[in-house]
Design an enzyme around this catalytic site. Structure first.
Site, PDB file in Angstrom:
ATOM      1  N   HIS A  62      -4.462  -1.870  -6.067  1.00 54.85           N
ATOM      2  CA  HIS A  62      -3.726  -0.659  -6.412  1.00 54.85           C
ATOM      3  C   HIS A  62      -4.732   0.417  -6.768  1.00 54.85           C
ATOM      4  O   HIS A  62      -5.615   0.184  -7.579  1.00 54.85           O
ATOM      5  CB  HIS A  62      -2.823  -0.892  -7.633  1.00 54.85           C
ATOM      6  CG  HIS A  62      -1.659  -1.774  -7.322  1.00 54.85           C
ATOM      7  ND1 HIS A  62      -0.818  -2.257  -8.272  1.00 54.85           N
ATOM      8  CD2 HIS A  62      -1.216  -2.235  -6.146  1.00 54.85           C
ATOM      9  CE1 HIS A  62       0.107  -2.989  -7.690  1.00 54.85           C
ATOM     10  NE2 HIS A  62      -0.120  -2.998  -6.411  1.00 54.85           N
TER      11      HIS A  62
ATOM     12  N   ASP B 276       0.816  -1.229   0.000  1.00 51.87           N
ATOM     13  CA  ASP B 276       0.000   0.000   0.000  1.00 51.87           C
ATOM     14  C   ASP B 276       0.847   1.275   0.000  1.00 51.87           C
ATOM     15  O   ASP B 276       0.454   2.288   0.566  1.00 51.87           O
ATOM     16  CB  ASP B 276      -0.950   0.051   1.210  1.00 51.87           C
ATOM     17  CG  ASP B 276      -1.735  -1.224   1.362  1.00 51.87           C
ATOM     18  OD1 ASP B 276      -2.317  -1.660   0.373  1.00 51.87           O
ATOM     19  OD2 ASP B 276      -1.746  -1.783   2.479  1.00 51.87           O
TER      20      ASP B 276
HETATM   21  P1  GDP Z   1      -0.666   0.461  -3.716  1.00 47.58           P
HETATM   22  O1  GDP Z   1      -1.307  -0.857  -3.479  1.00 47.58           O
HETATM   23  O2  GDP Z   1       0.779   0.437  -3.375  1.00 47.58           O
HETATM   24  O3  GDP Z   1      -0.935   1.017  -5.063  1.00 47.58           O
HETATM   25  O4  GDP Z   1      -1.289   1.467  -2.656  1.00 47.58           O
HETATM   26  P2  GDP Z   1      -2.780   1.991  -2.466  1.00 47.58           P
HETATM   27  O5  GDP Z   1      -3.714   1.494  -3.454  1.00 47.58           O
HETATM   28  O6  GDP Z   1      -3.110   1.851  -1.038  1.00 47.58           O
HETATM   29  O7  GDP Z   1      -2.510   3.520  -2.822  1.00 47.58           O
HETATM   30  C1  GDP Z   1      -2.285   4.441  -1.907  1.00 47.58           C
HETATM   31  C2  GDP Z   1      -3.413   5.461  -1.809  1.00 47.58           C
HETATM   32  O8  GDP Z   1      -2.871   6.735  -1.697  1.00 47.58           O
HETATM   33  C3  GDP Z   1      -4.322   5.554  -2.999  1.00 47.58           C
HETATM   34  O9  GDP Z   1      -5.603   5.981  -2.572  1.00 47.58           O
HETATM   35  C4  GDP Z   1      -3.677   6.622  -3.859  1.00 47.58           C
HETATM   36  O10 GDP Z   1      -4.537   7.287  -4.746  1.00 47.58           O
HETATM   37  C5  GDP Z   1      -3.198   7.555  -2.809  1.00 47.58           C
HETATM   38  N1  GDP Z   1      -1.964   8.247  -3.108  1.00 47.58           N
HETATM   39  C6  GDP Z   1      -0.864   7.784  -3.751  1.00 47.58           C
HETATM   40  N2  GDP Z   1       0.103   8.707  -3.730  1.00 47.58           N
HETATM   41  C7  GDP Z   1      -0.390   9.767  -3.040  1.00 47.58           C
HETATM   42  C8  GDP Z   1       0.165  11.035  -2.651  1.00 47.58           C
HETATM   43  O11 GDP Z   1       1.320  11.365  -2.890  1.00 47.58           O
HETATM   44  N3  GDP Z   1      -0.658  11.861  -1.913  1.00 47.58           N
HETATM   45  C9  GDP Z   1      -1.930  11.540  -1.592  1.00 47.58           C
HETATM   46  N4  GDP Z   1      -2.651  12.397  -0.884  1.00 47.58           N
HETATM   47  N5  GDP Z   1      -2.481  10.361  -1.959  1.00 47.58           N
HETATM   48  C10 GDP Z   1      -1.708   9.492  -2.652  1.00 47.58           C
END
Ligand code: GDP
Length: 424
Positions: free
Chosen positions: A41, A13
């Site tokens: 993701h 995540d």
């Molecule tokens: P993954 O499985 O590694 O892709 O992680 P997630 O699906 O949990 O993604 C992380 C969350 O944070 C998602 O809701 C993204 O849209 C959001 N996100 C990613 N990068 C950023 C950032 O730099 N700032 C903010 N505010 N949200 C982010």
């Protein structure tokens, strides 16, 4: 030709989906090489907000071919649901831009059920499974008692093969867990129903990728979860059942003779963890609640509240080493803007000794975090696009992390949208 892997450095995540969506436009192919629909993701773009579970994050980019490699495990029903919902949102998914390895493994409904039955048996000792059948299917695979996606094309062979497997599987389902046996005809109908829809996407993706490489195409490998959930190097047994490290990318994709030129490790500006297992710098109570709410830290697949804490340098440095990260993307820095002081876990104290090393799984639960606080920047940074425009305190925080994890931070993400990024 160049190959790149986008991998998680911590507990998953970290924002991999968002970084793949950003970086994938430089590549011709995006390939998932491990895991199943047990993680999500999140990608935010002009089409909306999507939680992708199996389909590679390059699906939104015209001209990019998306591949599910042989190392992936596929719940047919879940994959079809994901395809349908993306198509409804206007995303084109065709055999030209989406290919499934005929050697990928099928997750059957009994795998899902067994996940739940085992977690229920374990009660308070449970692993915190996402209940998607991932551990049961990978363990069956290494017992050579699973079905490959390509078998959907040969129903007679499939029926005979699945029948033999089911005879064995039902022994466990009935006699160990006291649950109802699965019927071959029901599973064959399930295969027929979803197999018909998925058949057009099946091919020898190993050959496809090999030929693409020979033709000079660039491939991006998209990992799920993070280094600390890797079956070999993670916080075993609270890991996933697959190899989530970049070193597995070429095998799980089906091009073992190939190599990865660039490994972008994704690190969140603070720590989060879903499920059970040691999480040394964990916060509880009000301060945890505040960070969880600020970062929207609820699982993309399960909706579970994530455990949160300050960034953990010990775990992150270890994750960078295990992943062989050549650079790091630091995500969600904007979320820390509310803090007066930003805490960092710099070392662990284990049995009275301070250490920089990530401990062996059997003792990590005894480790205590050593915390240093750094001045906060206390302003909105989501509009910043140039590194030099960041407040001095934010730059100080980034550079402190970079120095201590021993890997260059080449991207800083300050928002979920594609353009909310600082290239360094
Ligand atoms: P993954 O499985 O590694 O892709 O992680 P997630 O699906 O949990 O993604 C992380 C969350 O944070 C998602 O809701 C993204 O849209 C959001 N996100 C990613 N990068 C950023 C950032 O730099 N700032 C903010 N505010 N949200 C982010």
């Amino acid at each position: 030709m160049s190959n790149c892997a986008i991998v998680g450095i911590n507990w998953g995540d970290e924002g991999k989906g968002r970084m793949v969506d950003l970086i994938a436009k430089e590549y011709d192919i995006v390939c998932r090489y491990q895991g199943g629909n047990n993680a999500g993701h999140t990608v935010v773009n002009e089409y909306g907000k999507f939680a992708l579970h199996l389909i590679p994050s390059g699906i939104f980019l015209p001209g990019v071919v998306n591949v599910l490699g042989n190392g992936v495990v596929i719940d047919l029903e879940s994959l079809w649901g994901e395809i349908e919902s993306l198509q409804k949102a206007g995303i084109s998914i065709t055999p030209e831009n989406f290919k499934i390895s005929d050697r990928a493994t099928i997750v059957f409904p009994y795998h899902r059920a067994l996940d739940g039955l085992e977690e229920a048996r374990l009660k308070d000792k449970k692993y915190g499974s996402t209940l998607r059948g991932i551990a049961p299917v990978y363990s069956d695979k290494y017992q050579k008692k699973t079905v490959m996606m390509g078998e959907l094309l040969y129903p007679e062979y499939l029926e005979q093969h699945l029948g033999t497997i089911l005879e064995w599987k039902n022994l466990t389902i009935q006699n160990v867990y006291g649950a109802e046996a699965y019927k071959l005809e029901d599973l064959m109908e399930w295969c027929r129903m979803y197999g018909e829809k998925l058949k057009p996407f099946l091919c020898d993706t190993s050959k496809f990728l090999y030929e693409a490489e020979k033709a000079g195409k660039n491939i991006m490998f998209e990992a799920q979860l993070g280094a600390l959930r890797d079956i070999d190097f993670g916080i075993f047994p609270y890991t996933s059942s697959s190899s989530s490290i970049a070193g597995y990318a070429c095998i799980g994709a089906g091009i073992p003779g190939s190599h990865v030129d660039r490994t972008v490790g994704i690190v969140k500006a603070y720590s989060t963890c879903v499920g059970e297992g040691p999480f040394t710098a964990e916060w509880f109570g009000e301060e945890a609640e505040k960070l969880r709410a600020a970062g929207g830290e609820y699982g993309a697949s399960t909706g579970r509240p994530r455990r949160v804490g300050p960034i953990d340098i010990v775990a992150t440095r270890y994750g960078c080493r295990i992943q062989g990260a050549t650079e790091v993307a630091l995500t969600k820095l904007d979320i820390l803007s509310y803090m007066d002081e930003v805490p960092v876990c710099t070392q662990y104290e284990l049995d009275g000794q301070v250490t920089d090393d990530f401990p062996f799984p059997a003792v990590i639960g005894r480790a205590k975090p050593v915390i240093k606080t750094m001045p906060g920047w206390k302003c909105d940074i989501s509009g910043v696009r140039k590194y030099e425009d960041l407040p001095a305190e934010a730059k100080n925080y980034i550079e402190f992390i970079e120095k201590n994890i021993g890997c260059r931070i080449s991207y800083v993400s300050v928002g979920a949208s594609r353009d909310e990024i600082i290239y360094r």
